[in-house]
Design a protein around this motif. Structure first.
Motif, PDB file in Angstrom:
ATOM      1  N   LEU A 141       0.812  -1.217   0.000  1.00 25.77           N
ATOM      2  CA  LEU A 141       0.000   0.000   0.000  1.00 25.77           C
ATOM      3  C   LEU A 141       0.847   1.268   0.000  1.00 25.77           C
ATOM      4  O   LEU A 141       0.585   2.201  -0.757  1.00 25.77           O
ATOM      5  N   ALA A 142       1.845   1.315   0.851  1.00 22.46           N
ATOM      6  CA  ALA A 142       2.672   2.525   0.946  1.00 22.46           C
ATOM      7  C   ALA A 142       3.342   2.831  -0.394  1.00 22.46           C
ATOM      8  O   ALA A 142       3.377   3.987  -0.834  1.00 22.46           O
ATOM      9  N   ASP A 143       3.835   1.807  -1.044  1.00 21.64           N
ATOM     10  CA  ASP A 143       4.531   2.017  -2.313  1.00 21.64           C
ATOM     11  C   ASP A 143       3.586   2.527  -3.397  1.00 21.64           C
ATOM     12  O   ASP A 143       3.914   3.458  -4.137  1.00 21.64           O
ATOM     13  N   VAL A 144       2.401   1.909  -3.508  1.00 23.26           N
ATOM     14  CA  VAL A 144       1.506   2.291  -4.593  1.00 23.26           C
ATOM     15  C   VAL A 144       0.890   3.665  -4.356  1.00 23.26           C
ATOM     16  O   VAL A 144       0.546   4.383  -5.306  1.00 23.26           O
ATOM     17  N   MET A 145       0.769   4.071  -3.089  1.00 23.28           N
ATOM     18  CA  MET A 145       0.181   5.378  -2.780  1.00 23.28           C
ATOM     19  C   MET A 145       1.157   6.542  -3.001  1.00 23.28           C
ATOM     20  O   MET A 145       0.727   7.694  -3.106  1.00 23.28           O
ATOM     21  N   ALA A 146       2.427   6.262  -3.063  1.00 21.34           N
ATOM     22  CA  ALA A 146       3.423   7.339  -3.187  1.00 21.34           C
ATOM     23  C   ALA A 146       3.141   8.185  -4.425  1.00 21.34           C
ATOM     24  O   ALA A 146       3.089   7.675  -5.541  1.00 21.34           O
ATOM     25  N   GLY A 147       2.941   9.478  -4.227  1.00 19.30           N
ATOM     26  CA  GLY A 147       2.707  10.389  -5.330  1.00 19.30           C
ATOM     27  C   GLY A 147       1.304  10.374  -5.895  1.00 19.30           C
ATOM     28  O   GLY A 147       1.023  11.070  -6.881  1.00 19.30           O
ATOM     29  N   ALA A 148       0.410   9.609  -5.277  1.00 20.25           N
ATOM     30  CA  ALA A 148      -0.958   9.521  -5.803  1.00 20.25           C
ATOM     31  C   ALA A 148      -1.770  10.753  -5.431  1.00 20.25           C
ATOM     32  O   ALA A 148      -1.632  11.314  -4.346  1.00 20.25           O
ATOM     33  N   ASP A 149      -2.623  11.164  -6.349  1.00 18.33           N
ATOM     34  CA  ASP A 149      -3.539  12.277  -6.108  1.00 18.33           C
ATOM     35  C   ASP A 149      -4.897  11.783  -5.615  1.00 18.33           C
ATOM     36  O   ASP A 149      -5.538  12.433  -4.791  1.00 18.33           O
ATOM     37  N   VAL A 150      -5.323  10.630  -6.154  1.00 11.04           N
ATOM     38  CA  VAL A 150      -6.654  10.094  -5.875  1.00 11.04           C
ATOM     39  C   VAL A 150      -6.549   8.585  -5.712  1.00 11.04           C
ATOM     40  O   VAL A 150      -5.723   7.940  -6.366  1.00 11.04           O
ATOM     41  N   VAL A 151      -7.385   8.044  -4.836  1.00  9.22           N
ATOM     42  CA  VAL A 151      -7.525   6.590  -4.724  1.00  9.22           C
ATOM     43  C   VAL A 151      -8.988   6.238  -4.974  1.00  9.22           C
ATOM     44  O   VAL A 151      -9.895   6.828  -4.367  1.00  9.22           O
ATOM     45  N   VAL A 152      -9.203   5.309  -5.891  1.00 11.51           N
ATOM     46  CA  VAL A 152     -10.542   4.821  -6.214  1.00 11.51           C
ATOM     47  C   VAL A 152     -10.642   3.384  -5.720  1.00 11.51           C
ATOM     48  O   VAL A 152      -9.796   2.555  -6.055  1.00 11.51           O
ATOM     49  N   ASP A 153     -11.669   3.090  -4.937  1.00 12.42           N
ATOM     50  CA  ASP A 153     -11.854   1.734  -4.418  1.00 12.42           C
ATOM     51  C   ASP A 153     -13.091   1.110  -5.058  1.00 12.42           C
ATOM     52  O   ASP A 153     -14.226   1.467  -4.734  1.00 12.42           O
ATOM     53  N   VAL A 154     -12.862   0.196  -5.985  1.00 13.38           N
ATOM     54  CA  VAL A 154     -13.954  -0.549  -6.609  1.00 13.38           C
ATOM     55  C   VAL A 154     -13.775  -2.040  -6.346  1.00 13.38           C
ATOM     56  O   VAL A 154     -14.248  -2.888  -7.106  1.00 13.38           O
ATOM     57  N   SER A 155     -13.094  -2.367  -5.266  1.00 19.45           N
ATOM     58  CA  SER A 155     -12.831  -3.765  -4.928  1.00 19.45           C
ATOM     59  C   SER A 155     -14.088  -4.424  -4.379  1.00 19.45           C
ATOM     60  O   SER A 155     -15.021  -3.762  -3.928  1.00 19.45           O
ATOM     61  N   ASN A 156     -14.082  -5.751  -4.398  1.00 19.04           N
ATOM     62  CA  ASN A 156     -15.192  -6.517  -3.830  1.00 19.04           C
ATOM     63  C   ASN A 156     -14.634  -7.549  -2.871  1.00 19.04           C
ATOM     64  O   ASN A 156     -13.485  -7.988  -3.017  1.00 19.04           O
ATOM     65  N   ALA A 157     -15.443  -7.919  -1.909  1.00 24.23           N
ATOM     66  CA  ALA A 157     -15.000  -8.891  -0.914  1.00 24.23           C
ATOM     67  C   ALA A 157     -14.889 -10.278  -1.537  1.00 24.23           C
ATOM     68  O   ALA A 157     -15.749 -10.667  -2.337  1.00 24.23           O
ATOM     69  N   PRO A 158     -13.861 -11.046  -1.167  1.00 20.56           N
ATOM     70  CA  PRO A 158     -13.716 -12.400  -1.697  1.00 20.56           C
ATOM     71  C   PRO A 158     -14.532 -13.428  -0.912  1.00 20.56           C
ATOM     72  O   PRO A 158     -14.469 -14.618  -1.186  1.00 20.56           O
ATOM     73  N   VAL A 159     -15.280 -12.962   0.085  1.00 23.14           N
ATOM     74  CA  VAL A 159     -16.063 -13.848   0.956  1.00 23.14           C
ATOM     75  C   VAL A 159     -17.492 -13.318   1.043  1.00 23.14           C
ATOM     76  O   VAL A 159     -17.762 -12.156   0.761  1.00 23.14           O
ATOM     77  N   TRP A 160     -18.429 -14.185   1.493  1.00 20.20           N
ATOM     78  CA  TRP A 160     -19.835 -13.797   1.572  1.00 20.20           C
ATOM     79  C   TRP A 160     -20.413 -13.896   2.973  1.00 20.20           C
ATOM     80  O   TRP A 160     -21.501 -13.374   3.233  1.00 20.20           O
ATOM     81  N   ASP A 161     -19.743 -14.574   3.880  1.00 16.34           N
ATOM     82  CA  ASP A 161     -20.221 -14.645   5.259  1.00 16.34           C
ATOM     83  C   ASP A 161     -20.363 -13.229   5.824  1.00 16.34           C
ATOM     84  O   ASP A 161     -19.490 -12.380   5.634  1.00 16.34           O
ATOM     85  N   ASP A 162     -21.463 -12.974   6.532  1.00 20.78           N
ATOM     86  CA  ASP A 162     -21.771 -11.617   6.983  1.00 20.78           C
ATOM     87  C   ASP A 162     -20.625 -10.957   7.736  1.00 20.78           C
ATOM     88  O   ASP A 162     -20.217  -9.835   7.427  1.00 20.78           O
TER      89      ASP A 162
END
Length: 253
Positions: A44-65
């Protein structure tokens, strides 16, 4: 702008990456496949370096509540902490229209918890609440399968194309943080059972569709328009017929 796209290899994420690149931005897809794990924090630290914006369109790999809730809250906290350290100025996440109106759904409650993490954080944010995607219509219909019929809720659903979602994400990501929610829905609202009939007519599926007001939609009973957007929502341009014409293969049982 350097824009990190968490879940950037997924259905919506890859589409967002293409759109941002086409407009001259520097999108960086981030997922476990690229060495970025938002749960452990690895990369995370490496990929965020110099970033202006972060977009989160991830989905959970599990379904249990409990596991779904843990995924979204932990992932969001870790992203926001890394963004704070890197000086990121905008966090955008996609959640679900009406998530706060169906508390019996563990998944939707987890998305509400994700939003709460963003609201409590220090990073300027935008929440895009979208209705369910056309791409998931076949899966939703099959959840009600009973021999030669399907039993489905009559609750309203306003399906939107993933392409419209990606276009909206790309637009919002390159603008100023909203500091609240934007809603996006499809062009038409119908009962889930009615959507199944339209899908079956298009695919030639001869099963009977039974509309049942008490049939559950992924664990919750819908009583009306809980999952449809408000009057001020943005409306996608892609209707069912247009979507089906380019997604026929994945829509056929």
């Amino acid at each position: 702008m350097k824009i990190v796209v968490i879940g950037g290899s997924g259905r919506v994420g890859a589409n967002v990456v293409r759109r941002l690149a086409a407009h001259g931005h520097e999108p960086v897809p981030a997922s476990p496949a690229t060495g970025v794990d938002t749960i452990t924090g690895d990369g995370l630290a490496d990929v965020m370096a110099g970033a202006d914006v972060v977009v989160d369109v991830s989905n959970a790999p599990v379904w249990d509540d409990d596991a779904v809730r843990e995924f979204f809250t932990t992932s969001t906290r870790n992203q926001l902490a890394a963004e704070r350290d890197a000086g990121v100025g905008h966090h955008l996440a996609v959640t679900i229209v009406g998530a706060d109106r169906v508390p019996d759904s563990g998944y939707l409650s987890a998305k509400v918890a994700q939003e709460a993490e963003m609201e409590a954080g220090s990073i300027p944010y935008t929440i895009l609440r979208a209705t369910q995607f056309f791409e998931f219509l076949p899966q939703i219909v099959e959840a009600g399968a009973e021999d030669e019929s399907v039993r489905l809720s009559t609750g309203l659903m306003q399906f939107v194309a993933a392409d419209d979602v990606a276009a909206t994400v790309a637009e919002l990501a390159t603008g100023a943080p909203v500091g609240g929610r934007v809603e996006l829905g499809g062009p038409e609202a119908m009962g889930i059972d009615a959507w199944a009939r339209r899908l079956f007519a298009a695919t030639g599926d001869e099963r009977t569709v039974v509309g049942d007001p008490h049939a559950r939609y992924f664990g919750t009973e819908l009583h009306g328009g809980e999952l449809t957007p408000g009057d001020s929502a943005r409306i996608g341009t892609i209707d069912f017929e247009t979507w089906f014409s380019t997604h026929r293969q994945e829509a056929v049982r």
